[in-house]
Design an enzyme around this catalytic site. Structure first.
Site, PDB file in Angstrom:
ATOM      1  N   HIS A 108      -1.174 -10.511  11.578  1.00  0.00           N
ATOM      2  CA  HIS A 108      -1.481 -10.019  12.930  1.00  0.00           C
ATOM      3  C   HIS A 108      -2.786 -10.540  13.562  1.00  0.00           C
ATOM      4  O   HIS A 108      -3.719  -9.764  13.771  1.00  0.00           O
ATOM      5  CB  HIS A 108      -1.419  -8.484  13.031  1.00  0.00           C
ATOM      6  CG  HIS A 108      -1.999  -7.709  11.885  1.00  0.00           C
ATOM      7  ND1 HIS A 108      -1.428  -6.570  11.406  1.00  0.00           N
ATOM      8  CD2 HIS A 108      -3.112  -7.903  11.125  1.00  0.00           C
ATOM      9  CE1 HIS A 108      -2.148  -6.094  10.404  1.00  0.00           C
ATOM     10  NE2 HIS A 108      -3.167  -6.891  10.219  1.00  0.00           N
ATOM     11  N   ASN A 121       0.826  -1.211   0.000  1.00  0.00           N
ATOM     12  CA  ASN A 121       0.000   0.000   0.000  1.00  0.00           C
ATOM     13  C   ASN A 121       0.858   1.258   0.000  1.00  0.00           C
ATOM     14  O   ASN A 121       0.745   2.126   0.851  1.00  0.00           O
ATOM     15  CB  ASN A 121      -0.996   0.000   1.163  1.00  0.00           C
ATOM     16  CG  ASN A 121      -0.366  -0.346   2.486  1.00  0.00           C
ATOM     17  OD1 ASN A 121       0.546  -1.157   2.546  1.00  0.00           O
ATOM     18  ND2 ASN A 121      -0.839   0.286   3.548  1.00  0.00           N
ATOM     19  N   HIS A 161      -5.318  -9.646   5.710  1.00  0.00           N
ATOM     20  CA  HIS A 161      -5.596  -8.791   6.877  1.00  0.00           C
ATOM     21  C   HIS A 161      -6.948  -9.256   7.406  1.00  0.00           C
ATOM     22  O   HIS A 161      -7.967  -9.099   6.724  1.00  0.00           O
ATOM     23  CB  HIS A 161      -5.654  -7.330   6.426  1.00  0.00           C
ATOM     24  CG  HIS A 161      -6.111  -6.377   7.485  1.00  0.00           C
ATOM     25  ND1 HIS A 161      -5.322  -6.025   8.550  1.00  0.00           N
ATOM     26  CD2 HIS A 161      -7.276  -5.710   7.637  1.00  0.00           C
ATOM     27  CE1 HIS A 161      -5.990  -5.172   9.317  1.00  0.00           C
ATOM     28  NE2 HIS A 161      -7.178  -4.960   8.787  1.00  0.00           N
ATOM     29  N   ASP A 210       4.720  -4.767  12.335  1.00  0.00           N
ATOM     30  CA  ASP A 210       3.598  -3.919  11.913  1.00  0.00           C
ATOM     31  C   ASP A 210       3.989  -2.451  11.882  1.00  0.00           C
ATOM     32  O   ASP A 210       3.138  -1.568  12.060  1.00  0.00           O
ATOM     33  CB  ASP A 210       2.387  -4.083  12.853  1.00  0.00           C
ATOM     34  CG  ASP A 210       1.338  -5.003  12.246  1.00  0.00           C
ATOM     35  OD1 ASP A 210       1.548  -5.494  11.132  1.00  0.00           O
ATOM     36  OD2 ASP A 210       0.306  -5.225  12.909  1.00  0.00           O
ATOM     37  N   GLY A 267      -2.317   2.778  13.401  1.00  0.00           N
ATOM     38  CA  GLY A 267      -0.972   2.272  13.125  1.00  0.00           C
ATOM     39  C   GLY A 267       0.060   2.821  14.074  1.00  0.00           C
ATOM     40  O   GLY A 267      -0.060   3.945  14.571  1.00  0.00           O
TER      41      GLY A 267
END
Lengths: 424, 321
Positions: free
Chosen positions: A231, A93, A178, A304, A323
């Site tokens: 995650h 991304n 995700h 992450d 984030g």
């Protein structure tokens, strides 16, 4: 650099793959490890070699981080090496998204130019990460994409995910999901429950994770594909993966430090640094993540690392970007699993070295002759306090800001070159 | 060469709805008969009056140029009266239209109906409602028996037989009736069949039809005698089943590099129409030494003449239309 020998002497050698944990040394020549072991320098290091005295500290394979956002490249590779990370895989991304061969090559070339941490790209699963049309998985893989993911978005459409898993398996490629059902999560900013209710924030039910995981496990079985869940953060999802593995599904998963070291109380008084995706969970969920790491259901830890500028965090909680950064603290937070008595030091290291390297198919994460001379020297016990403002790198949005931790990176070596030294 | 269809050879079925279920002998009857028409089609005078007075209707519910023309020529060369009917399928309820059309046509007493329909099984349904012979000209993703027969005739003439050959069928297996008919025919005649395609274009359970599945051209083509390429529909290319044309051609398009893994004298086949640069490289398609793609078209007319003749003049059913 070829022909330049370095002898790392007086070290505590740690290699999770071979189970090595003993005093010894490593000899590198140019970009590769030529020898290592407990008795390597019994006689003397070779005369022509530069000698690095490790002072009895831990010398291990450089850390491998299987999921970062790249943000500012120079700042990110700087943060990586300060955290002992020598190889990292960046999400697609970016802008433009990594859904085209030219972007894969561009990212790889720019990262090589920095001469710091080795950056490998994920390729996009769908064009423009839009979740509709398959990206050119085969060509992207040939260009250097190591696995495939739509980044911080789930591949939501069931038929698209089915085709992605099926098509990727043509070439033996892995799809990384995700795990969050986007329609259940829409509008949510924290985990649904008492904390969300007291704060008056819109919650995402934890079921949003397990629903996606269960669906993808079925699709993985249907297609014979290769699935990795990014995650995982809830007990239900971990249990689903555990059952999937038990019945032979080709699935793996990872988690990130916030999910075994923090719970939703870290949000406190609307701290936006603790706004993450997936959101921080309850204490019960945190404990199941620790359990999942202990029993091997969770295969790896990824940082992450998600750099965010001040403008996107200094906002009302609901509007702030999710984030947190994590490269700088990956080792120290992971070592808490050891210091708290949950896991052996080598088992913790495995989760951030050989295990993610194997998942991503990287030649990294282990001490081996003729392998790359990517090393980290660290003191597992030295205490320090995370101070977001003082961390190397540009972004400062650490969810661990203010936390006392143990474990300091002293030196990072990539391809035989020292690229970071503590205090220098 | 046989001038008279009413000799000892006859085909023991009323219709030709598919290859599945035909015995090796029955397939051989069709191929042997086709063989006799190849020479006739190369003469200056290509017509025989075998089907004089018989009515053949080409009933096409789906666009087709090649198959329809091929049947049309075949019927005319046998001296039959042939008309074409194209039926749009869009507006009305399909089941009703199909059966209504069948009943209407049946009332006109045709001898043979050649039917193509976009739905699998539609031709069989229609065959149950009429009194004449029905030839399946392609139904959905199910069967296309005359295509498999013309492929077999082409191979047989080049290689002397089918038994023991290793045949690779490459491309969109999921949506292909040509692939299914060929799998049945080749297996029945003792050839070995491999399928090569990305996983999204391989339907589940196909191994049970007696094929080996590959996802890599180099591996799948190794030692093959015959390479059959399938047409890839453009609508599969938009990211649903495949990411792009360039990716498909890179990994699954037949070029000389990939072809080098097959036997040196492997034949290249394609049911047409070709997408050059998608499933097949132009140079390979036009390679006169290897490509038998134009020969397939020629064999198509001969096969359809044989099928029309054997069904229209079948002594067991003659005069029962």
């Amino acid at each position: 650099m070829a022909g330049t020998k370095t002898a790392y002497i007086n070290a505590r050698l740690l290699d999770p793959t071979s189970g090595l944990d003993s005093p010894g040394g490593v000899l590198t020549d140019g970009e590769t490890i030529t020898d290592f072991g407990p008795k390597l320098f019994n006689k003397k290091p070779p005369k022509e070699a530069e000698v690095v005295d490790c002072g009895g500290k831990c010398l291990a394979p450089g850390l491998v981080d299987m999921r970062i956002e790249i943000g500012n490249l120079a700042a990110t590779v700087g943060a990586a090496v300060s955290g002992g990370v020598t190889s990292a895989v960046c999400l697609p991304n970016t802008d433009p998204a990594i859904d085209d061969m030219s972007v894969v090559e561009f990212v790889a070339r720019r990262a090589r130019k920095q001469g710091m941490a080795k950056i490998y790209p994920y390729g996009a699963v769908t064009k423009g990460l839009a979740g509709k049309e398959l990206a050119e998985l085969g060509l992207l893989a040939e260009s250097g994409a190591v696995a495939f993911s739509d980044g911080v978005h789930a591949v939501a459409d069931t038929q698209v995910m089915r085709r992605a898993l099926s098509y990727a398996s043509t070439f033996g490629l892995m799809i990384v999901q995700h795990p969050e059902d986007p329609s259940l999560a829409a509008g949510g900013v924290v985990t649904a429950g008492e904390t969300a209710t007291r704060l008056g924030l819109f919650g995402i039910p934890t079921e949003a994770e397990v629903i996606m995981v269960e669906r993808d496990l079925r699709l993985c079985e249907l297609t014979g594909g290769r699935l990795h869940i990014a995650h995982v953060s809830t007990g239900a999802a971990i249990e689903a993966v555990r059952r999937g593995k038990d019945r032979g599904v080709n699935v793996t998963c990872d988690t990130a430090p916030p999910y075994f070291a923090l719970n939703e109380t870290a949000i406190g008084d609307y701290r936006t640094f603790a706004k993450l995706s997936p959101p921080l969970r309850s204490e019960d969920d945190r404990q199941t993540v620790v359990q999942g790491l202990k029993d091997g259901t969770i295969d790896a830890i990824a940082s992450d690392h998600t750099p965010r500028d001040e403008e996107s965090k200094r906002l009302p909680f609901a509007q702030a970007a999710p984030g947190g950064i994590g490269l700088n603290t990956l080792l120290a937070i992971s070592l808490e699993l050891h210091h708290n008595g949950h896991m052996d030091l080598l088992d913790v290291l495995k989760l951030i070295t050989s295990s993610p390297a194997d998942l991503m198919g990287l030649k990294a994460g282990r001490l081996e002759k003729d392998g790359p001379a990517d090393l980290v020297l660290f003191d597992p016990d030295e205490g320090w306090k995370v101070d977001a403002d003082a961390l190397p790198g540009k972004a400062q949005n650490s969810p661990f800001d203010g936390r006392p931790v143990q474990g300091r990176v002293l030196r990072t070596v990539i391809d035989g070159r020292t690229v970071f030294e503590c205090g220098q | 060469m046989k001038q008279d269809g009413k000799d000892n050879v006859h085909f023991p079925h009323r219709h030709l709805l598919g290859i599945e279920g035909l015995s090796p002998t029955e397939i051989s009857i069709l191929l042997d008969r086709s063989e006799s028409y190849v020479d006739q089609n190369r003469r200056a005078n290509k017509t025989t009056p075998l089907l004089h007075g018989r009515t053949i209707i080409n009933l096409f519910f789906e666009d087709s140029t090649r198959t329809r023309t091929s049947f049309e020529l075949a019927g005319k060369r046998l001296g039959g009266d042939l008309i074409n009917m194209s039926v749009a399928t869009s507006s009305v309820k399909k089941g009703e239209t199909l059966i209504d059309t069948a009943m209407t046509l049946n009332a006109m007493h045709p001898d043979v109906l050649v039917v193509r329909h976009p739905d699998s099984g539609a031709v069989k349904l229609l065959s149950e409602k009429v009194n004449c012979a029905v030839i399946n000209g392609g139904d959905g993703s199910h069967e296309h028996p005359t295509q498999a027969l013309l492929d077999a005739l082409t191979i047989r003439r080049r290689r002397g037989g089918l038994s023991g050959l290793l045949v690779a069928i490459c491309g969109d297996i999921t949506h292909s009736r040509v692939a299914r008919s060929n799998i049945h025919l080749l297996n029945t005649m003792g050839a070995r069949v491999r399928l090569i395609a990305p996983r999204t274009l391989i339907p589940s359970g196909i191994e049970r039809m007696g094929v080996e599945v590959f996802h890599d051209m180099a591996e799948g083509l190794r030692d093959c005698d015959i390479v059959m390429m399938l047409r890839l529909q453009r609508e599969r290319m938009d990211g649903n089943f495949l990411p792009s044309i360039r990716e498909y051609f890179h990994f699954f398009g037949l070029d000389y590099e990939k072809l080098s893994h097959a036997k040196e004298d492997a034949l290249i086949m394609h049911p047409g129409p070709m997408n050059r640069g998608v499933e097949i490289d132009t140079d390979v398609a036009d390679d006169v030494g290897r490509s038998v793609i134009r020969e397939q078209v020629e064999m198509g007319v001969a096969v359809r003449m044989a099928v029309l003749e054997l069904l229209a003049l079948n002594p067991e059913y003659e005069g029962k239309g």
